[in-house]
Design a protein around this motif. Structure first.
Motif, PDB file in Angstrom:
ATOM      1  N   ASN A   1      22.727  37.919  -9.026  1.00 22.48           N
ATOM      2  CA  ASN A   1      23.828  38.598  -8.851  1.00 22.48           C
ATOM      3  C   ASN A   1      22.201  39.790  -9.807  1.00 22.48           C
ATOM      4  OD1 ASN A   1      23.535  39.248 -12.068  1.00 22.48           O
ATOM      5  ND2 ASN A   1      25.438  37.348 -12.132  1.00 22.48           N
ATOM      6  N   GLY A   2      22.889  40.939  -9.753  1.00 20.22           N
ATOM      7  CA  GLY A   2      21.104  41.763 -10.764  1.00 20.22           C
ATOM      8  C   GLY A   2      21.300  42.073 -11.924  1.00 20.22           C
ATOM      9  N   VAL A   3      21.865  40.855 -12.381  1.00 11.86           N
ATOM     10  CA  VAL A   3      21.322  40.986 -13.726  1.00 11.86           C
ATOM     11  C   VAL A   3      20.250  40.203 -13.911  1.00 11.86           C
ATOM     12  CG1 VAL A   3      21.930  40.061 -16.490  1.00 11.86           C
ATOM     13  CG2 VAL A   3      23.777  42.040 -15.288  1.00 11.86           C
ATOM     14  N   GLU A   4      20.898  39.563 -13.100  1.00  9.24           N
ATOM     15  CA  GLU A   4      19.486  37.425 -13.377  1.00  9.24           C
ATOM     16  C   GLU A   4      18.627  37.809 -12.757  1.00  9.24           C
ATOM     17  OE1 GLU A   4      22.656  34.822 -11.001  1.00  9.24           O
ATOM     18  OE2 GLU A   4      23.307  34.816 -13.261  1.00  9.24           O
ATOM     19  N   ALA A   5      18.327  38.536 -11.757  1.00 12.68           N
ATOM     20  CA  ALA A   5      17.510  39.148 -10.700  1.00 12.68           C
ATOM     21  C   ALA A   5      16.748  40.295 -11.786  1.00 12.68           C
ATOM     22  CB  ALA A   5      17.978  39.796  -9.305  1.00 12.68           C
ATOM     23  N   THR A   6      17.243  40.594 -12.602  1.00 11.29           N
ATOM     24  CA  THR A   6      16.492  41.861 -14.206  1.00 11.29           C
ATOM     25  C   THR A   6      16.127  40.838 -14.760  1.00 11.29           C
ATOM     26  OG1 THR A   6      18.409  43.820 -13.385  1.00 11.29           O
ATOM     27  CG2 THR A   6      16.829  43.778 -15.094  1.00 11.29           C
ATOM     28  N   LYS A   7      16.461  39.754 -15.446  1.00 12.60           N
ATOM     29  CA  LYS A   7      15.926  38.957 -15.787  1.00 12.60           C
ATOM     30  C   LYS A   7      14.558  38.644 -14.948  1.00 12.60           C
ATOM     31  CE  LYS A   7      16.799  34.966 -19.159  1.00 12.60           C
ATOM     32  NZ  LYS A   7      14.768  33.931 -18.514  1.00 12.60           N
ATOM     33  N   GLU A   8      13.931  38.415 -14.194  1.00 13.77           N
ATOM     34  CA  GLU A   8      13.443  37.167 -13.053  1.00 13.77           C
ATOM     35  C   GLU A   8      12.066  38.538 -12.207  1.00 13.77           C
ATOM     36  OE1 GLU A   8      13.373  34.489  -9.924  1.00 13.77           O
ATOM     37  OE2 GLU A   8      15.841  33.874 -10.677  1.00 13.77           O
ATOM     38  N   ILE A   9      12.488  39.741 -12.486  1.00 14.79           N
ATOM     39  CA  ILE A   9      11.689  40.354 -12.406  1.00 14.79           C
ATOM     40  C   ILE A   9      11.273  41.094 -13.509  1.00 14.79           C
ATOM     41  CG2 ILE A   9      11.282  42.629 -11.334  1.00 14.79           C
ATOM     42  CD1 ILE A   9      14.214  42.862  -9.578  1.00 14.79           C
ATOM     43  N   THR A  10      11.287  40.872 -14.751  1.00 12.04           N
ATOM     44  CA  THR A  10      10.651  41.309 -15.752  1.00 12.04           C
ATOM     45  C   THR A  10      10.194  40.618 -16.476  1.00 12.04           C
ATOM     46  OG1 THR A  10      12.223  41.167 -16.997  1.00 12.04           O
ATOM     47  CG2 THR A  10      12.295  43.631 -16.130  1.00 12.04           C
ATOM     48  N   GLU A  11      10.315  39.443 -15.932  1.00 17.01           N
ATOM     49  CA  GLU A  11       9.208  38.233 -16.987  1.00 17.01           C
ATOM     50  C   GLU A  11       8.154  37.802 -16.381  1.00 17.01           C
ATOM     51  OE1 GLU A  11      11.969  34.879 -17.024  1.00 17.01           O
ATOM     52  OE2 GLU A  11      12.609  35.911 -19.732  1.00 17.01           O
ATOM     53  N   ARG A  12       8.516  38.111 -14.662  1.00 15.54           N
ATOM     54  CA  ARG A  12       7.213  37.416 -13.821  1.00 15.54           C
ATOM     55  C   ARG A  12       6.526  38.572 -12.907  1.00 15.54           C
ATOM     56  NH1 ARG A  12      10.116  33.298 -10.009  1.00 15.54           N
ATOM     57  NH2 ARG A  12       8.668  32.256  -9.205  1.00 15.54           N
ATOM     58  N   THR A  13       7.012  39.790 -12.842  1.00 16.96           N
ATOM     59  CA  THR A  13       6.425  41.046 -12.257  1.00 16.96           C
ATOM     60  C   THR A  13       6.647  41.814 -12.960  1.00 16.96           C
ATOM     61  OG1 THR A  13       7.958  42.455 -11.288  1.00 16.96           O
ATOM     62  CG2 THR A  13       7.643  40.564 -10.916  1.00 16.96           C
ATOM     63  N   ASN A  14       5.153  43.374 -13.118  1.00 19.17           N
ATOM     64  CA  ASN A  14       5.226  44.897 -13.425  1.00 19.17           C
ATOM     65  C   ASN A  14       6.431  45.686 -12.371  1.00 19.17           C
ATOM     66  OD1 ASN A  14       3.267  43.391 -15.511  1.00 19.17           O
ATOM     67  ND2 ASN A  14       1.809  44.002 -13.661  1.00 19.17           N
TER      68      ASN A  14
END
Length: 208
Positions: A61-74
């Motif tokens: 989901n969008g919340v879980e995707a947010t976590k991965e994106i912000t932790e692993r990318t800019n």
């Protein structure tokens, strides 16, 4: 040109957003996906400025995707959804979303939000912010002593409450963005809060 991707499991909304956003000469819609996992995988291997994510999607989901994106990318995340439940709002912001707006906004509002987030600002729609403030008010009524904070921390708290980004705060106080981030981490630790929006609410409610 702002490079962005879209993730929404509704095909009609996904394709409509592609058409609307691509019409703006400052936006370059790279791809559109039906779930958060596809969006994350694409961002990990491509240069993406903004990820426009729905909340409720299959696989990731969008919340879980947010976590991965912000932790692993800019890549910066903007949540665009029909839902304004407190849990989604709080978790999305806690995991680093820079924007949270509802789909019933006019296209120009969505476009302006994307551009503002790209410039380093955080954007939360007024009625979403009110929900967050009410929820936060019910959970946090303890008033903190100003002596817990250094003078610089108090200055940063005030600037956060004015809606300034880390870049704007660093320019205002003549310190680096890294130093601003360190001060914000210290403020969060002292208050037990989870993200900068809560710091602003805490200050505006007079609890500091």
């Amino acid at each position: 040109m702002i490079k962005l991707i879209i993730a929404d499991d509704d095909l009609l909304i996904r394709e409509s957003l592609k058409i609307i956003l691509s019409a703006d000469k400052e936006l370059d819609v790279l791809e559109a996906f039906e779930n958060g996992k596809e969006a994350v995988n694409y961002i990990l291997t491509n240069n993406v400025d903004i990820a426009l994510l729905d909340v409720r999607m299959p696989v990731l989901n969008g919340v879980e995707a947010t976590k991965e994106i912000t932790e692993r990318t800019n890549t910066k995340v903007v949540i665009l959804t029909t839902f304004d439940e407190d849990e989604y709002i709080d978790n999305a912001l806690k995991f680093g979303a820079k924007g949270y707006i509802l789909k019933n906004n006019a296209p120009n509002e969505i476009i302006n939000t994307i551009k503002m987030v790209h410039k380093g600002n955080s954007v939360i729609q007024d009625n979403v912010l009110e929900r967050l403030k009410c929820n936060f008010q019910n959970k946090n009524e303890i008033k903190l002593d100003k002596e817990l904070f250094t003078q610089r921390e108090i200055e940063i708290i005030k600037l956060i409450s004015q809606g300034l980004s880390n870049k704007e705060i660093s320019s205002n106080l003549y310190i680096t963005e890294g130093t601003v981030k360190n001060y914000i981490s210290s403020i969060l630790n002292k208050t037990g809060l989870q993200h900068r929006t809560q710091i602003a609410i805490y200050y505006l409610k007079g609890n500091l």
